[in-house]
Design a protein around this motif. Structure first.
Motif, PDB file in Angstrom:
ATOM      1  N   HIS A 140       2.222  -8.011   7.905  1.00 11.73           N
ATOM      2  CA  HIS A 140       2.929  -7.596   9.119  1.00 11.73           C
ATOM      3  C   HIS A 140       2.084  -8.105  10.276  1.00 11.73           C
ATOM      4  N   ALA A 141       2.632  -9.048  11.030  1.00 12.85           N
ATOM      5  CA  ALA A 141       1.889  -9.670  12.122  1.00 12.85           C
ATOM      6  C   ALA A 141       2.799  -9.896  13.318  1.00 12.85           C
ATOM      7  N   LEU A 142       2.181  -9.984  14.458  1.00 16.01           N
ATOM      8  CA  LEU A 142       2.869 -10.250  15.715  1.00 16.01           C
ATOM      9  C   LEU A 142       2.121 -11.353  16.432  1.00 16.01           C
ATOM     10  N   SER A 143       2.836 -12.374  16.896  1.00 19.76           N
ATOM     11  CA  SER A 143       2.256 -13.449  17.704  1.00 19.76           C
ATOM     12  C   SER A 143       2.999 -13.496  19.032  1.00 19.76           C
ATOM     13  N   VAL A 144       2.231 -13.526  20.117  1.00 19.08           N
ATOM     14  CA  VAL A 144       2.810 -13.544  21.462  1.00 19.08           C
ATOM     15  C   VAL A 144       2.334 -14.794  22.188  1.00 19.08           C
ATOM     16  N   GLY A 145       3.304 -15.584  22.654  1.00 16.35           N
ATOM     17  CA  GLY A 145       2.994 -16.805  23.385  1.00 16.35           C
ATOM     18  C   GLY A 145       2.876 -16.528  24.872  1.00 16.35           C
ATOM     19  N   PHE A 146       1.794 -17.025  25.460  1.00 17.11           N
ATOM     20  CA  PHE A 146       1.539 -16.857  26.884  1.00 17.11           C
ATOM     21  C   PHE A 146       1.759 -18.178  27.610  1.00 17.11           C
TER      22      PHE A 146
ATOM     23  N   LEU B  68      -7.286  -9.745  15.187  1.00 16.50           N
ATOM     24  CA  LEU B  68      -6.896 -10.153  16.542  1.00 16.50           C
ATOM     25  C   LEU B  68      -7.379 -11.581  16.761  1.00 16.50           C
ATOM     26  N   ILE B  69      -6.446 -12.490  17.016  1.00 16.52           N
ATOM     27  CA  ILE B  69      -6.778 -13.914  17.097  1.00 16.52           C
ATOM     28  C   ILE B  69      -6.240 -14.505  18.386  1.00 16.52           C
ATOM     29  N   LEU B  70      -7.028 -15.374  18.982  1.00 22.20           N
ATOM     30  CA  LEU B  70      -6.553 -16.196  20.090  1.00 22.20           C
ATOM     31  C   LEU B  70      -6.412 -17.613  19.572  1.00 22.20           C
TER      32      LEU B  70
ATOM     33  N   ALA C  86     -11.520 -15.406  16.885  1.00 21.95           N
ATOM     34  CA  ALA C  86     -11.396 -13.956  17.034  1.00 21.95           C
ATOM     35  C   ALA C  86     -11.275 -13.657  18.519  1.00 21.95           C
ATOM     36  N   LEU C  87     -10.317 -12.843  18.893  1.00 20.00           N
ATOM     37  CA  LEU C  87     -10.055 -12.586  20.306  1.00 20.00           C
ATOM     38  C   LEU C  87     -11.293 -12.077  21.028  1.00 20.00           C
ATOM     39  N   ASP C  88     -12.062 -11.198  20.386  1.00 21.17           N
ATOM     40  CA  ASP C  88     -13.208 -10.609  21.074  1.00 21.17           C
ATOM     41  C   ASP C  88     -14.354 -11.587  21.295  1.00 21.17           C
ATOM     42  N   THR C  89     -14.295 -12.786  20.714  1.00 20.75           N
ATOM     43  CA  THR C  89     -15.311 -13.803  20.992  1.00 20.75           C
ATOM     44  C   THR C  89     -14.925 -14.685  22.176  1.00 20.75           C
ATOM     45  N   ALA C  90     -13.675 -14.593  22.617  1.00 20.18           N
ATOM     46  CA  ALA C  90     -13.190 -15.455  23.692  1.00 20.18           C
ATOM     47  C   ALA C  90     -12.785 -14.692  24.940  1.00 20.18           C
ATOM     48  N   VAL C  91     -12.440 -13.404  24.795  1.00 23.83           N
ATOM     49  CA  VAL C  91     -11.858 -12.629  25.882  1.00 23.83           C
ATOM     50  C   VAL C  91     -12.571 -11.290  25.974  1.00 23.83           C
ATOM     51  N   SER C  92     -12.682 -10.773  27.189  1.00 25.65           N
ATOM     52  CA  SER C  92     -13.228  -9.420  27.374  1.00 25.65           C
ATOM     53  C   SER C  92     -12.405  -8.726  28.463  1.00 25.65           C
ATOM     54  N   GLY C  93     -12.760  -7.506  28.753  1.00 21.92           N
ATOM     55  CA  GLY C  93     -12.116  -6.783  29.847  1.00 21.92           C
ATOM     56  C   GLY C  93     -10.761  -6.213  29.510  1.00 21.92           C
ATOM     57  N   PRO C  94      -9.914  -6.054  30.537  1.00 21.40           N
ATOM     58  CA  PRO C  94      -8.626  -5.375  30.371  1.00 21.40           C
ATOM     59  C   PRO C  94      -7.695  -6.029  29.352  1.00 21.40           C
ATOM     60  N   LEU C  95      -7.683  -7.359  29.274  1.00 20.01           N
ATOM     61  CA  LEU C  95      -6.807  -8.018  28.294  1.00 20.01           C
ATOM     62  C   LEU C  95      -7.229  -7.660  26.875  1.00 20.01           C
ATOM     63  N   LEU C  96      -8.525  -7.705  26.588  1.00 22.31           N
ATOM     64  CA  LEU C  96      -9.005  -7.335  25.253  1.00 22.31           C
ATOM     65  C   LEU C  96      -8.695  -5.870  24.968  1.00 22.31           C
ATOM     66  N   ASP C  97      -8.902  -5.007  25.943  1.00 21.44           N
ATOM     67  CA  ASP C  97      -8.600  -3.579  25.758  1.00 21.44           C
ATOM     68  C   ASP C  97      -7.123  -3.364  25.442  1.00 21.44           C
ATOM     69  N   ALA C  98      -6.245  -4.041  26.164  1.00 21.14           N
ATOM     70  CA  ALA C  98      -4.803  -3.900  25.924  1.00 21.14           C
ATOM     71  C   ALA C  98      -4.428  -4.420  24.540  1.00 21.14           C
ATOM     72  N   CYS C  99      -5.029  -5.525  24.120  1.00 19.84           N
ATOM     73  CA  CYS C  99      -4.724  -6.081  22.796  1.00 19.84           C
ATOM     74  C   CYS C  99      -5.229  -5.178  21.684  1.00 19.84           C
TER      75      CYS C  99
END
Length: 153
Positions: free
Chosen positions: A98-104, A79-81, A126-139
């Motif tokens: 097999h990867a998925l990238s989503v642009g915000f 999981l990468i930001l 790594a996503l978990d070093t930059a984001v927490s909470g509901p967004l991280l849970d959904a990812c």
């Protein structure tokens, strides 16, 4: 008549309810496809969008910029930001992936993640070093869902 190879990438558009924050997703699945080393490169344009990527299968490496011959960085986490990029970037996979990238949309990252866009500019983390909470849970739920249809979680 020769058979047509299965596509290895597809564009995913968000549901209308997500279109205010999600621009689009790009899924690449090269499992079961014979690719040359040159076909294993993934090229991304400079962009004001932040991107969250999921690596469901395989390994991806960012290609270090500025080298005459491609130099690979360390393997990326599943999981990468990636923050907005001021110049094009490239990744490479040593095997099937097999990867998925989503642009915000740029204004969505502070609202969804609570972080300033400038703090991730030209960075991959790594996503978990930059984001927490509901967004991280959904990812994480999307990563755990694996090969199911993206955007359904």
């Amino acid at each position: 008549m020769p058979s047509t190879p299965a596509p290895t990438a597809r564009l995913l558009l968000p549901r209308p309810a997500l279109s205010a924050c999600v621009f689009a997703g790009v899924e690449r699945d090269t499992r079961g496809t014979a690719l040359t080393d040159a076909q294993r490169f993934n090229h991304y344009p400079a962009s004001p969008m932040a991107v969250i990527s999921w690596i469901f299968h395989g390994t991806l490496h960012m290609v270090e910029q500025g080298a005459a011959v491609p130099v690979l960085g360390s393997p990326l986490p599943p999981l990468i930001l990636s923050g907005p990029q001021s110049r094009p970037t490239t990744s490479w996979s040593p095997g099937p992936v097999h990867a998925l990238s989503v642009g915000f949309c740029p204004e969505a990252l502070p609202r969804l993640a609570g972080i300033a866009v400038e703090s991730v500019m030209d960075r991959h983390a790594a996503l978990d070093t930059a984001v927490s909470g509901p967004l991280l849970d959904a990812c994480r739920a999307v990563l755990e869902n694996g090969d199911a249809e993206p955007f359904t979680t």
